[in-house]
Design a protein around this motif. Sequence first.
Motif, PDB file in Angstrom:
ATOM      1  N   UNK A 352     -29.413 -39.704 -13.092  1.00 57.37           N
ATOM      2  CA  UNK A 352     -28.039 -39.990 -12.657  1.00 57.37           C
ATOM      3  C   UNK A 352     -28.009 -40.610 -11.258  1.00 57.37           C
ATOM      4  N   UNK A 353     -28.916 -40.163 -10.382  1.00 55.99           N
ATOM      5  CA  UNK A 353     -28.904 -40.618  -8.985  1.00 55.99           C
ATOM      6  C   UNK A 353     -29.578 -41.968  -8.797  1.00 55.99           C
ATOM      7  N   UNK A 354     -30.463 -42.351  -9.699  1.00 56.99           N
ATOM      8  CA  UNK A 354     -31.187 -43.628  -9.574  1.00 56.99           C
ATOM      9  C   UNK A 354     -30.208 -44.784  -9.346  1.00 56.99           C
ATOM     10  N   UNK A 355     -30.506 -45.603  -8.349  1.00 56.30           N
ATOM     11  CA  UNK A 355     -29.674 -46.770  -8.047  1.00 56.30           C
ATOM     12  C   UNK A 355     -30.603 -47.904  -7.601  1.00 56.30           C
ATOM     13  N   UNK A 356     -30.904 -48.824  -8.541  1.00 64.58           N
ATOM     14  CA  UNK A 356     -31.870 -49.884  -8.254  1.00 64.58           C
ATOM     15  C   UNK A 356     -31.306 -50.979  -7.346  1.00 64.58           C
ATOM     16  N   UNK A 357     -30.038 -50.871  -6.989  1.00 65.63           N
ATOM     17  CA  UNK A 357     -29.483 -51.822  -6.020  1.00 65.63           C
ATOM     18  C   UNK A 357     -29.844 -51.403  -4.598  1.00 65.63           C
ATOM     19  N   UNK A 358     -30.423 -50.206  -4.459  1.00 65.70           N
ATOM     20  CA  UNK A 358     -30.815 -49.709  -3.148  1.00 65.70           C
ATOM     21  C   UNK A 358     -32.333 -49.633  -3.045  1.00 65.70           C
ATOM     22  N   UNK A 359     -32.821 -49.671  -1.833  1.00 67.08           N
ATOM     23  CA  UNK A 359     -34.260 -49.564  -1.586  1.00 67.08           C
ATOM     24  C   UNK A 359     -34.501 -48.506  -0.504  1.00 67.08           C
ATOM     25  N   UNK A 360     -35.050 -47.358  -0.875  1.00 70.57           N
ATOM     26  CA  UNK A 360     -35.534 -46.972  -2.210  1.00 70.57           C
ATOM     27  C   UNK A 360     -34.376 -46.597  -3.132  1.00 70.57           C
ATOM     28  N   UNK A 361     -34.639 -46.546  -4.452  1.00 68.99           N
ATOM     29  CA  UNK A 361     -33.566 -46.263  -5.420  1.00 68.99           C
ATOM     30  C   UNK A 361     -33.063 -44.827  -5.378  1.00 68.99           C
ATOM     31  N   UNK A 362     -33.777 -43.936  -4.688  1.00 66.62           N
ATOM     32  CA  UNK A 362     -33.336 -42.549  -4.528  1.00 66.62           C
ATOM     33  C   UNK A 362     -33.153 -42.262  -3.043  1.00 66.62           C
ATOM     34  N   UNK A 363     -32.152 -41.446  -2.669  1.00 69.34           N
ATOM     35  CA  UNK A 363     -31.934 -41.119  -1.254  1.00 69.34           C
ATOM     36  C   UNK A 363     -33.172 -40.501  -0.620  1.00 69.34           C
ATOM     37  N   UNK A 364     -33.288 -40.668   0.684  1.00 66.75           N
ATOM     38  CA  UNK A 364     -34.472 -40.184   1.401  1.00 66.75           C
ATOM     39  C   UNK A 364     -34.639 -38.675   1.283  1.00 66.75           C
TER      40      UNK A 364
END
Length: 515
Positions: A352-364
């Motif tokens: 649910x948290x995965x977001x490939x528009x962000x780098x990294x795709x998961x929060x730190x």
Amino acid sequence: MKRVLPLVLLLACSAPAFGQAVDRQGAKQLSDDLAHYIGKKLFDIGFVKISVDGDAYKLAFDFKPVTDLMAKQQAFKFDVTPYFILVKPRQDGHWDVSADVSPKGSIDFVGPEGAQHIDFSVSDNKFTGVYDPDLAAFASATGSMAGMTMTTREPKQQADVTVGAGTAVIVSTKSANGGIDFTVMEKITNFAETIKVNDPKSGLSFPAAVKAPELSVDASGKGLRTKPLLDLLAFIVATDDAAKFKADEAEFKSLLTAALPLWERIDGTYGFKDFVVESPVGKFGATQLNTAVGMDGIAKDSKINYAFKVSGLTIPQQVLPSWSVALLPTDIDLNFGGTNIDLDSMAKKTIETLDFSKDPPLPADFGNQIFADFLAKTPKAILGHSTIKNGNIEIAMEGEMTFPGKKPEASMTIDVAGYDKIVEALQTAAKTEPEAAQYFPFALAVKGFGKALPDGRLEWVVNAKADGSVTVNGAMLKPADAVQDNPVMDPSEATVPDHGSGENDSGGAGAKLKP
């Protein structure tokens, strides 16, 4: 058993056969189907080629094109002889699969310790099986080989492995709750490995040889989600760059969720018969040595189990104090694992948290969140009923540990048959062995805490609380840790900031507070 039939290379058979005619058009369709799982590029460079061979399709694999492509990467090289398998459509929609090959090759790469080289060779390797597209697995299969050799060379170690004839059997059926249930039984004869370690820096230099006339592997599984896993593999192969992952993120998450729980349960046992290790300090051995592991899939209450069992254990006496020889175990049966492991919530929250528009795709801080959630479900570490035996002496134990907070709580029950034999052996040895004399008072003290059972065994029930207290059979062995209050500052040492010009303030900047 050296496997020369990677499962992914058989996924071309995922489409039903229905006794179709074997022709060029079928070969092309088979190529297109397989490309979904390994990519079209491997066909373009000639790594895999599918052609008509009588009433079957020939899947030929030539590693040279891949080797040539990787030649620019000097850190990794490999060379494997070409081989092929035959797949033939059946009237019932399944596929007959067969191979008769003797692969050999070498691999070179640079590891943490430097350059490494591997040579391997398999002789008279045969495989026959029936592949069921509905199961996305072999309904049945058998394999055999005449023998195998493998050598590894690295800067500080070299190893030579040989095995004799081997056989393998695979059976798969449709699972009641989806996926497949399967069993794998494998046996290899005359296993032998010679290891030579030479590390001038540490001064470590010794040879060792491991031998066993029989090595067996038994595995079984329930509810392995073969089809959803294949769909996920096909998506990954087709989505070969970050932009596509971003665009198709919803589909990727849907496929990941569909593949859960991956499997319901998988168990496996790895066993040696008449296991022997020859070393510079002597010969170690066991008439039977087994290791086993079992794990649930991704579920709310997953369980994992490990087991280690040794029968007829022998240890070189020269490496041990003479007084300890009579106490050496001959049979060991250890069982441990965990339960109440909520992998389902962790997996679904990650998806649910995965977001490939962000780098990294998961929060730190996502790892910390997941770990906190994991502990909040109170997972439990378990020591199952385990025994250590020697003649008339048997030590049995079982217990569990939980983590209700940051500190663990544990309970363990230990009972011993023949404890007096241990005390007597130490008492006798203490007359001449200073080391045994040190252990003898400890053995007496431990006995004093024991509870006599009706069958003559001694029992110790140990409880350790999160507050640091430890009791044995209800008697306090260690009290709770002292509560650490916040330290009170000595008023004479306290200071206050300077808020004024100096003279008219209470003592000026950094003045001492007076009691």
